[in-house]
Design an enzyme around this catalytic site. Sequence first.
Site, mmCIF file in Angstrom:
data_model
loop_
_atom_site.group_PDB
_atom_site.id
_atom_site.type_symbol
_atom_site.label_atom_id
_atom_site.label_comp_id
_atom_site.label_asym_id
_atom_site.label_seq_id
_atom_site.Cartn_x
_atom_site.Cartn_y
_atom_site.Cartn_z
ATOM 1 N N ASP A 49 1.269 -0.998 0.003
ATOM 2 C CA ASP A 49 -0.050 0.260 -0.241
ATOM 3 C C ASP A 49 0.670 0.887 -0.219
ATOM 4 O OD1 ASP A 49 -1.678 2.018 0.794
ATOM 5 O OD2 ASP A 49 -3.212 0.806 1.219
ATOM 6 N N CYS A 89 -6.378 4.087 -2.406
ATOM 7 C CA CYS A 89 -6.695 3.649 -1.640
ATOM 8 C C CYS A 89 -7.945 1.712 -2.847
ATOM 9 C CB CYS A 89 -6.920 3.108 -0.284
ATOM 10 S SG CYS A 89 -5.529 3.903 0.927
ATOM 11 N N HIS A 139 -11.012 -2.982 2.246
ATOM 12 C CA HIS A 139 -10.963 -1.128 1.563
ATOM 13 C C HIS A 139 -12.458 -0.964 0.965
ATOM 14 C CE1 HIS A 139 -9.475 3.056 2.195
ATOM 15 N NE2 HIS A 139 -10.690 3.056 2.776
ATOM 16 N N ASP A 319 -0.942 -0.677 -4.633
ATOM 17 C CA ASP A 319 -1.715 0.069 -4.969
ATOM 18 C C ASP A 319 -1.983 1.273 -6.023
ATOM 19 O OD1 ASP A 319 -1.274 1.481 -2.618
ATOM 20 O OD2 ASP A 319 -3.910 1.023 -2.021
#
Length: 552
Positions: A49, A89, A139, A319
């Site tokens: 991430d 995200c 998420h 991401d």
Amino acid sequence: MRELSRRTFLGASAAGAAMLASSGTSELLGASSDAKPAKRPNLVYVFADQLRTCSCGYAGDEMAHTPNIDKLAKRGVNFENAISSTPVCAPYRACLMTGKYQSSNGMVINELRLSPDHECFGHVLTKGGYDTAYIGKWHMWANEWGNHNLPRNAFIPPGPYRLGFDGEWQAYNFSHWYYNSPYYNDTPHVEHYKQYEPNAQTDLAIDYIRKTSKGDKPFAVFMSWGPPHPPWGWDNVPPEFAEMFKGKQFPLRENYQNEPTTYGDMWQTPPPGYNERVQQFMQAYYAQTADIDWNVGRLMDELDKLGLAEDTIFVFTSDHGEMFGSHGYREKLIFYEEAARIPFLMQWKGHIAEGSKTDACLDTPDIMATLLSLMNLPVPKACEGEDLSNVALGKGGAEPDAAYLQGMGNTAAWVDGTEWRAMRDKQHTFAIYRRDGKELLFDNLADPYQKKNLAEDKANDAKVAHYRERLKKWMKDQNDTFEACTWYGEHWIKDRNIMRGAKGGTHDLEKLREVLVASFGKERADDIMKPRTEPPPPKPATQGSPKQDVNF
Ligand SMILES: [Ca+2]
């Protein structure tokens, strides 16, 4: 639609090309005339991430400690032009799972609940006979801003909202504290990791691979790691890697700008004191990256040990990236290289040439089409990505003209003013801000730091017009009308559930209620379904505890 053109694959080594020629890819994919078709390949898809390409050793960063990621680059194909179609995200994850751009899947900002009515990656895998595992940050579930740790936001109930992942499940919606961090299995009962989060998650993935590889079904593991996303306090970094980076001075990129951008939202705009703290942030970022690198190595070793490397497609990516003050931005959700360019490395021993590279413009929706194709599984008709499997296999073939990017609005709040659209081909990035129509054109080959906006020079008018028309045409095909951020909130979203996208789609709230009743009981379900007053947008983070950096 993106324009497709044929292109010859350039990067495969001679040895790799010879190996591919002798192995006969179609046979390996199960198309042989043998009575028993070959087992489909397993998939291990691991994503960090906020890891940007330019902070990886194999991409030339000498400050990075990424020996295993670098090794992976030597053992498979490196997609050098991999782009996050919306570098933030939740939109990235929705795009990965649906194979559709944000205008179509409706995940226009963070903290929305994705409609389960898309035909998703997980659905195809499960239907195709795969045993699946999802580990880590999801998420795509929480539908309110903040309150990340409440089970109603953190726990994704079994059923349609897991988007086809019906197997092993150890996940949470959003959390970025990596010690004693929470996760859920199949009930709203919270568990906590006993060690640094990605290390524990990798242990689980290894156990799962050991166990599942003994069975008849192929497996697909998705592992979504939290680091190197902030908070970047030393209490959020393993000590052994903290020691490696504490006090190190990082050279700032040539495009570092002391003055904050005026085009960013409150998450993207560096707060007062940022310039004094950025060195410490980078130290922690690189230390967190070193930890995930260690885990990439453990996974590669395990696949080798179990003799699975030839049967398993192993992908490492992220991401989106991180700006670290470049162009006056921090964080993400912008078209500049630091945020948009991500590592994308794919190993499949005996099938993908070792040490190969491609400059194909890999956009996020392409990932689902490409991997499903490599796995000999059907790509859903509604998938908007291009199948780049031939490129991965070193066979050349058609390639899209560019990667397209959408900045649909604010990171997580319904606030207007930061929307943009962009496209990036092998040479140029072209972008336009909605607020004032400002256009930007960069020659990324001649000007990798994107310091010179070619759109400001009249001599480039024809070039700018070309890109403007290409982008406009693509947006028209997508039915992307480039609205202000709040428009989407009013037209596509109900109580932060995504009801539709530019090409339709629904979110059945009755079905959602059934799922909530089954997981939380009727009373809690009613409470969760109650329309909530949207909280005011958070104030920009200020100098102080790194904990203030957590809510994005
Ligand atoms: Ca992220």
